[in-house]
Design an enzyme around this catalytic site. Structure first.
Site, PDB file in Angstrom:
ATOM      1  N   HIS A 149      -5.062  -5.558   8.245  1.00 43.67           N
ATOM      2  CA  HIS A 149      -4.446  -4.068   7.525  1.00 43.67           C
ATOM      3  C   HIS A 149      -5.233  -3.289   9.057  1.00 43.67           C
ATOM      4  CE1 HIS A 149      -1.799  -1.346   6.243  1.00 43.67           C
ATOM      5  NE2 HIS A 149      -2.724  -0.799   6.034  1.00 43.67           N
ATOM      6  N   GLU A 194       0.809  -0.859   0.331  1.00 38.80           N
ATOM      7  CA  GLU A 194       0.157  -0.664  -0.492  1.00 38.80           C
ATOM      8  C   GLU A 194       0.445   0.873  -0.332  1.00 38.80           C
ATOM      9  OE1 GLU A 194      -1.985   0.555   3.202  1.00 38.80           O
ATOM     10  OE2 GLU A 194      -0.177   1.056   4.850  1.00 38.80           O
ATOM     11  N   ASN A 195       2.711   1.381   0.399  1.00 39.76           N
ATOM     12  CA  ASN A 195       3.211   2.682   0.169  1.00 39.76           C
ATOM     13  C   ASN A 195       4.364   2.351  -0.631  1.00 39.76           C
ATOM     14  OD1 ASN A 195       1.972   1.738   3.305  1.00 39.76           O
ATOM     15  ND2 ASN A 195       1.586   3.409   3.210  1.00 39.76           N
ATOM     16  N   HIS A 238      -0.391  -2.688   8.671  1.00 39.95           N
ATOM     17  CA  HIS A 238      -0.712  -0.896   8.867  1.00 39.95           C
ATOM     18  C   HIS A 238       0.358  -0.066   9.806  1.00 39.95           C
ATOM     19  CE1 HIS A 238      -3.031   2.703   9.453  1.00 39.95           C
ATOM     20  NE2 HIS A 238      -2.862   2.362  10.161  1.00 39.95           N
ATOM     21  N   ASN A 261      -5.050   1.065   3.914  1.00 37.28           N
ATOM     22  CA  ASN A 261      -6.103   2.157   3.861  1.00 37.28           C
ATOM     23  C   ASN A 261      -5.064   3.618   2.249  1.00 37.28           C
ATOM     24  OD1 ASN A 261      -4.359   2.281   5.378  1.00 37.28           O
ATOM     25  ND2 ASN A 261      -4.184   4.218   5.571  1.00 37.28           N
ATOM     26  N   HIS A 262      -4.106   2.884   2.067  1.00 36.84           N
ATOM     27  CA  HIS A 262      -3.945   3.499   1.319  1.00 36.84           C
ATOM     28  C   HIS A 262      -4.204   3.202  -0.403  1.00 36.84           C
ATOM     29  CE1 HIS A 262      -1.734   6.357   3.492  1.00 36.84           C
ATOM     30  NE2 HIS A 262      -1.280   5.589   4.693  1.00 36.84           N
TER      31      HIS A 262
HETATM   32 FE   LIG Z   1       1.638   0.812   5.224  1.00 41.25          FE
HETATM   33 FE   LIG Z   2      -1.732   1.421   6.191  1.00 38.97          FE
END
Ligand SMILES: [Fe+2]
Ligand SMILES: [Fe+2]
Length: 258
Positions: A148, A39-40, A173, A67-68
């Site tokens: 997550h 996600e990052n 996360h 969440n990303h």
């Molecule tokens: Fe992350």
């Molecule tokens: Fe996250």
């Protein structure tokens, strides 16, 4: 089968950590399958086609999200065809898929991604699990989950809730590796958080100055990915292909030497 889970890969330096460290770990431990939280992976925010391709080329077989997920719109071009699993408990009709099946050692492995509710505005992962688990079990021999979430208690509660049907639950996360790896009820491998793959001298993979200023003055600003020495963190899990029970866990924290 032996599965290696890699904690959130943050930016270019996180990808470099995978490129430099994963081959040695593969040689030493011989995994059958590698799952990483992506996600990052693109500049700290989301995932792109090029970044996903780069990570697959280093030996990652499946990318999970969080969440990303939607931070970089380029993911919409690849989310249906690439080995990407986004949180299952998103609203109905969201792009992409919350679980995918992979064939390993003549077994069908289901990789599932959920996102938590504590400090996050999401649908219930427990409700979604109840709605989908029968379908997932019908299609698979073994099930592993990336949960997550922010809160330790929520992650642990979910892992205990799904123990009967799931071989492994790894938390992601927080970007901080927890030292609580274990096998719950001699069945489900578990860690509250895999940790982070990226810059060592950073705050959760991001440049220290920008994060400190945000907390100090509460003025929103875009974080930049930190540089320098790098680390790769994750969990190695052995699952008995026949019984579906996890048999061993080994936490990995490996830093670059220079
Ligand atoms: Fe992350
Ligand atoms: Fe996250």
């Amino acid at each position: 089968m032996r599965i290696f889970f890699i904690g959130d890969i943050v930016g270019r330096i996180g990808r470099k950590a995978v490129k430099e460290i994963l081959p040695d770990l593969q040689k030493k431990h011989g995994f059958d399958f590698v799952i990483a939280n992506g996600e990052n992976a693109a500049g700290g925010f989301g995932l792109t086609k090029l970044v996903a391709q780069e990570l697959y080329s280093y030996g990652i077989n499946c990318l999970t999200m969080g969440n990303h997920t939607w931070d970089n719109k380029d993911i919409l071009n690849i989310i249906d065809e690439y080995a990407i699993v986004r949180p299952l408990n998103y609203n109905l009709g969201s792009p992409g898929s919350g679980w995918r099946i992979f064939a390993i050692n003549n077994k069908k492995l289901a990789v599932v991604n959920f996102i938590g509710q504590v400090f996050m505005d999401n649908n219930s992962p427990f409700d979604k699990y109840e709605q989908e688990i029968a379908n997932i079990k019908k299609e698979s021999d073994l099930i592993v989950i990336d949960f997550h979430a922010e809160a330790t208690g929520e992650k642990l509660a979910f892992a205990h809730y799904v123990t009967a049907d799931v071989s492994c639950v790894v938390g992601t996360h927080t970007h901080i590796q927890t030292a609580d790896e274990k096998i719950i009820e001699q069945q489900t491998a578990y860690i509250t958080d895999l940790g982070m793959t990226g810059a060592v001298d950073s705050i959760l993979g991001m440049s220290k100055t920008s994060v400190i200023e945000r907390f100090r003055y509460q003025i929103p600003q875009r974080f930049k990915v930190a540089r320098g020495l790098y680390q790769l963190e994750g969990l190695l899990v052995d699952i008995n292909d026949t019984t579906g029970k996890a048999e061993s866990v080994l936490r990995i924290h490996q830093t670059s030497l220079k």
